[in-house]
Design a protein around this motif. Structure first.
Motif, PDB file in Angstrom:
ATOM      1  N   PRO A  76     -15.779   8.150 -36.616  1.00  0.00           N
ATOM      2  CA  PRO A  76     -15.711   9.222 -37.620  1.00  0.00           C
ATOM      3  C   PRO A  76     -16.863   9.135 -38.617  1.00  0.00           C
ATOM      4  CG  PRO A  76     -13.586   8.104 -37.372  1.00  0.00           C
ATOM      5  CD  PRO A  76     -14.600   7.270 -36.657  1.00  0.00           C
ATOM      6  N   GLU A  77     -17.267  10.285 -39.098  1.00  0.00           N
ATOM      7  CA  GLU A  77     -18.283  10.328 -40.140  1.00  0.00           C
ATOM      8  C   GLU A  77     -17.672   9.892 -41.466  1.00  0.00           C
ATOM      9  OE1 GLU A  77     -17.774  15.113 -41.068  1.00  0.00           O
ATOM     10  OE2 GLU A  77     -19.498  14.373 -39.951  1.00  0.00           O
ATOM     11  N   PRO A  78     -18.484   9.517 -42.453  1.00  0.00           N
ATOM     12  CA  PRO A  78     -17.935   9.017 -43.730  1.00  0.00           C
ATOM     13  C   PRO A  78     -16.951   9.976 -44.388  1.00  0.00           C
ATOM     14  CG  PRO A  78     -20.286   8.574 -43.611  1.00  0.00           C
ATOM     15  CD  PRO A  78     -19.954   9.408 -42.405  1.00  0.00           C
ATOM     16  N   LEU A  79     -17.161  11.286 -44.233  1.00  0.00           N
ATOM     17  CA  LEU A  79     -16.264  12.253 -44.870  1.00  0.00           C
ATOM     18  C   LEU A  79     -14.820  12.054 -44.423  1.00  0.00           C
ATOM     19  CD1 LEU A  79     -15.720  14.811 -46.538  1.00  0.00           C
ATOM     20  CD2 LEU A  79     -16.340  16.156 -44.531  1.00  0.00           C
ATOM     21  N   ILE A  80     -14.595  11.793 -43.148  1.00  0.00           N
ATOM     22  CA  ILE A  80     -13.236  11.645 -42.633  1.00  0.00           C
ATOM     23  C   ILE A  80     -12.580  10.398 -43.220  1.00  0.00           C
ATOM     24  CG2 ILE A  80     -11.866  11.314 -40.538  1.00  0.00           C
ATOM     25  CD1 ILE A  80     -13.934  12.971 -39.043  1.00  0.00           C
ATOM     26  N   TRP A  81     -13.320   9.283 -43.264  1.00  0.00           N
ATOM     27  CA  TRP A  81     -12.779   8.067 -43.875  1.00  0.00           C
ATOM     28  C   TRP A  81     -12.433   8.317 -45.350  1.00  0.00           C
ATOM     29  CZ3 TRP A  81     -12.017   3.883 -40.709  1.00  0.00           C
ATOM     30  CH2 TRP A  81     -12.743   3.809 -39.529  1.00  0.00           C
ATOM     31  N   ASN A  82     -13.331   9.000 -46.050  1.00  0.00           N
ATOM     32  CA  ASN A  82     -13.126   9.240 -47.479  1.00  0.00           C
ATOM     33  C   ASN A  82     -11.914  10.125 -47.747  1.00  0.00           C
ATOM     34  OD1 ASN A  82     -15.396   7.709 -48.009  1.00  0.00           O
ATOM     35  ND2 ASN A  82     -16.767   9.485 -48.142  1.00  0.00           N
ATOM     36  N   VAL A  83     -11.694  11.110 -46.859  1.00  0.00           N
ATOM     37  CA  VAL A  83     -10.533  11.997 -47.027  1.00  0.00           C
ATOM     38  C   VAL A  83      -9.231  11.200 -46.928  1.00  0.00           C
ATOM     39  CG1 VAL A  83      -9.246  13.853 -45.896  1.00  0.00           C
ATOM     40  CG2 VAL A  83     -11.686  14.122 -46.314  1.00  0.00           C
ATOM     41  N   ILE A  84      -9.163  10.276 -45.956  1.00  0.00           N
ATOM     42  CA  ILE A  84      -7.936   9.482 -45.801  1.00  0.00           C
ATOM     43  C   ILE A  84      -7.778   8.504 -46.958  1.00  0.00           C
ATOM     44  CG2 ILE A  84      -6.746   7.849 -44.289  1.00  0.00           C
ATOM     45  CD1 ILE A  84      -8.168   9.121 -41.937  1.00  0.00           C
ATOM     46  N   ILE A  85      -8.866   7.899 -47.414  1.00  0.00           N
ATOM     47  CA  ILE A  85      -8.793   7.008 -48.586  1.00  0.00           C
ATOM     48  C   ILE A  85      -8.283   7.771 -49.798  1.00  0.00           C
ATOM     49  CG2 ILE A  85     -10.209   5.686 -50.214  1.00  0.00           C
ATOM     50  CD1 ILE A  85     -11.963   4.893 -47.805  1.00  0.00           C
ATOM     51  N   ASP A  86      -8.826   8.973 -50.012  1.00  0.00           N
ATOM     52  CA  ASP A  86      -8.376   9.786 -51.139  1.00  0.00           C
ATOM     53  C   ASP A  86      -6.923  10.205 -50.973  1.00  0.00           C
ATOM     54  OD1 ASP A  86      -9.081  11.373 -53.605  1.00  0.00           O
ATOM     55  OD2 ASP A  86      -8.506  13.015 -52.274  1.00  0.00           O
ATOM     56  N   GLY A  87      -6.517  10.491 -49.709  1.00  0.00           N
ATOM     57  CA  GLY A  87      -5.126  10.857 -49.465  1.00  0.00           C
ATOM     58  C   GLY A  87      -4.167   9.733 -49.815  1.00  0.00           C
ATOM     59  N   TYR A  88      -4.484   8.505 -49.420  1.00  0.00           N
ATOM     60  CA  TYR A  88      -3.646   7.355 -49.793  1.00  0.00           C
ATOM     61  C   TYR A  88      -3.670   7.130 -51.304  1.00  0.00           C
ATOM     62  CZ  TYR A  88      -2.576   5.635 -45.083  1.00  0.00           C
ATOM     63  OH  TYR A  88      -2.072   5.489 -43.816  1.00  0.00           O
ATOM     64  N   GLY A  89      -4.847   7.318 -51.910  1.00  0.00           N
ATOM     65  CA  GLY A  89      -4.944   7.119 -53.354  1.00  0.00           C
ATOM     66  C   GLY A  89      -4.104   8.107 -54.135  1.00  0.00           C
ATOM     67  N   ARG A  90      -4.097   9.354 -53.704  1.00  0.00           N
ATOM     68  CA  ARG A  90      -3.298  10.366 -54.404  1.00  0.00           C
ATOM     69  C   ARG A  90      -1.801  10.108 -54.243  1.00  0.00           C
ATOM     70  NH1 ARG A  90      -6.223  14.787 -56.103  1.00  0.00           N
ATOM     71  NH2 ARG A  90      -8.390  14.863 -55.340  1.00  0.00           N
ATOM     72  N   CYS A  91      -1.450   9.444 -53.153  1.00  0.00           N
ATOM     73  CA  CYS A  91      -0.039   9.090 -52.954  1.00  0.00           C
ATOM     74  C   CYS A  91       0.315   7.757 -53.618  1.00  0.00           C
ATOM     75  CB  CYS A  91       0.281   9.012 -51.465  1.00  0.00           C
ATOM     76  SG  CYS A  91       0.166  10.603 -50.620  1.00  0.00           S
ATOM     77  N   GLY A  92      -0.664   7.126 -54.255  1.00  0.00           N
ATOM     78  CA  GLY A  92      -0.410   5.859 -54.944  1.00  0.00           C
ATOM     79  C   GLY A  92      -0.401   4.650 -54.039  1.00  0.00           C
TER      80      GLY A  92
END
Length: 587
Positions: free
Chosen positions: A414-430
């Motif tokens: 995956p390109e960095p954008l995909i990794w970043n989206v999942i990291i942000d998704g986990y972060g928003r869920c705490g």
């Protein structure tokens, strides 16, 4: 070519023949003296080849010399008188005739061998030049494809000095390479050189240059080039039309595109395929400019003409309906695509998945994903990215992570954008732990974190109330050679303001100014909120006036913060005045 190779391989043999021939001439000189002696001694049988001299000759020439000797022995027998009473005067002319004949025959033989070697050398040189020229042209093409235009131009200049002016195909390679790198000025200079020195540019040359100007959105220059083509005897073709029509459609000039189409196309030269391509370009431009009626009329015209639609045409109309979020019509034309014997490709499926994810219909997007897998169409980076983004936006990073693992199983990094989206998704869920786990997995697969990765992690830490850990991430960024951006500072300023640490917030504000970042409305809104929380209404009012005078685009948030504070302070008149200013500001 085979003849040249044989000649080349036999060159040593020919050289040995030359050497043997010269030895033969020396031997002939000796034999002349012997002939004179035999004549004057009364010998009628002249033995041309002596055994003593045969030993001195090369083995390959022994038969040749023997044959020559026999020939001249017979000839001399006929030339000499049959009676043995000849005197000196009678025998002398015959001797010289023998000498002339032998020398003449040897010289003719040497001349023939020399000419055969000369022609072989000329043919080999011509073939070598032709091969070198072809190799240079291939090298120029490869360099242009790799974007190494400096080396390509150097080789072109070297070819020009060695072989003369290169052909038009070589020049077209250079023009295409220059246009792709955006060096339109040098590309146009090269076309002018072709017009002045040769070879004359063709339609493909002008098409390449016009496409280059269209890529940088300079349609006027492209149209100017188009108008000069007839001056040089170059007739525009269907590709010329498609380039200009596509450029005009991108600028929203649909009427100009249709007018141009009618002017430059020769109906006698039209083909079904070229009509389909041009009409598809026009239809795509109409959809993107919101002219649904005109786009559908173009589709109907093609259908009435009996034009055989292709996958691209169906993709354009399906994408057009997806732009207007009309999923029913998009599905209808997808079904019609199947009925006409055409199978949707990756672009068709990605178009449908994209609009479904934007509409929040994740389950339908999953269904389209399963259909494309069953139809043998492998999902690509775009397919996975849209599904993962949709899942994270709607709060399901766990399932998004499953699609990430599916990508890795299919050997798609995956390109960095995909990794970043999942990291942000986990972060928003705490879920800080899984957010960092994805970051570690990202590094393990050789994908380096970027500024967006760190901003997502900092946001996750701040959301969890970990301000110290957020600042530690900022230091880690600097250690990795990544400098904080405006978003990073706004996150940290907002965290300091939420914790009531106005001094830290102001320090961060000064630091971002030193690093060359101008605070935006988000930065000032956080500072105004912090002043209001600390009861420093005077500083908040002064900062608000400063923002209004700065000319920054401002939204409703600062107005609401101050009005809420005025209401709490029972200063309703000030709150109402600010409300009136807000209304006038929106106008």
């Amino acid at each position: 070519m085979q003849t040249l190779l044989i000649a080349t391989e036999e060159s040593p043999i020919l050289l040995r023949l030359f050497n043997g021939s010269f030895q033969t001439l020396d031997s002939l000189k000796v034999r002349i003296g012997q002939i004179f002696a035999n004549i004057f001694c009364g010998k009628s049988n002249i033995d041309v080849v002596d055994k003593r001299h045969v030993r001195l000759l090369p083995a390959s020439l022994q038969d040749f010399i023997a044959n020559v000797g026999n020939q001249y022995q017979l000839e001399t027998k006929d030339w000499f008188p049959q009676n043995e009473d000849y005197d000196d005067k009678g025998g002398s002319p015959a001797v010289f005739n023998v000498l002339d004949a032998m020398l003449k025959d040897s010289l003719e033989h040497l001349k023939a061998m020399r000419e055969s070697i000369s022609w072989a050398h000329i043919g080999l040189s011509s073939c070598t030049l032709e091969v070198d020229y072809s190799q240079n042209v291939a090298a120029i093409r490869a360099l242009c494809l790799e974007g190494k235009l400096g080396a390509a131009l150097w080789l072109w200049n070297k070819m020009t000095k060695k072989y003369g002016i290169a052909d038009v195909l070589t020049h077209n390679y250079l023009v295409n390479g220059l246009c792709k790198t955006g060096d339109l000025e040098k590309a146009e200079w090269l076309v002018r050189e072709m017009l002045y020195r040769g070879p004359s540019p063709n339609c493909a040359t002008y098409n390449t240059l016009m496409k280059g100007y269209c890529l940088i959105n300079n349609v006027d220059k492209a149209l100017d080039l188009f108008s000069t083509m007839p001056n040089y005897g170059i007739t525009p073709n269907r590709v010329t039309c498609n380039i200009l029509v596509h450029a005009l459609c991108k600028k929203g000039l649909l009427e100009d595109a249709k007018k141009l189409l009618g002017e430059i196309l020769d109906e006698k030269c039209d083909t079904e395929t070229s009509n389909l391509i041009t009409s598809t370009i026009l239809m795509d431009g109409c959809f993107k400019n919101g002219d649904m009626v005109q786009a559908l009329s173009l589709w109907d015209e093609m259908s009435q003409r009996g034009t055989q639609m292709d996958v691209v045409a169906y993709n354009v109309i399906i994408h057009g309906f997806c732009l207007t979020r009309d999923l029913n019509l998009a599905y209808i034309y997808t079904c019609e695509m199947f009925k006409s014997g055409l199978l949707p490709d990756i672009f068709t499926y990605n178009t449908l998945i994209s609009v479904l994810c934007k509409e929040g219909k994740i389950d339908e997007a999953f269904y389209i994903y399963s259909v494309m897998s069953r139809m043998g169409v492998a999902p690509d980076q775009i397919s996975y990215k849209m599904i993962i983004q949709g899942l994270c936006i709607y709060g399901d990073p766990v399932k998004a992570n499953q699609f990430l693992l599916c990508m890795l199983e299919n050997l798609i990094i995956p390109e960095p954008l995909i990794w970043n989206v999942i990291i942000d998704g986990y972060g928003r869920c705490g879920d800080i732990q899984n957010a960092f786990a994805i970051r570690d997995q990202m590094v393990a697969f050789g994908v380096l974190p970027n500024i967006f990765t760190f901003n997502a992690l900092i946001h996750a830490q701040i959301k969890g109330g970990r301000s110290v850990e957020a600042h530690s991430l900022k230091k880690e960024m600097l250690l990795n050679g990544i400098f904080p951006d405006l978003v990073t500072y706004n996150l940290l300023v907002g965290a300091a303001c939420n914790f009531g640490n106005i001094r830290s917030a102001l320090q961060l504000h000064d630091e971002m100014r030193r690093r060359g970042y101008d605070p935006d409305i988000v930065t000032y809104t956080e500072l105004i909120k912090s002043y209001c929380m600390r009861g420093k209404i005077k500083e908040a009012d002064e900062l608000f006036v400063k923002v209004l005078r700065s000319g920054l685009p401002i939204d409703h948030v600062p107005f609401k913060i101050l009005m809420k504070k005025y209401c709490k302070m029972r200063e309703l008149d000030r709150a109402f005045d600010l409300y009136q200013k807000w209304l006038s500001w929106d106008k």
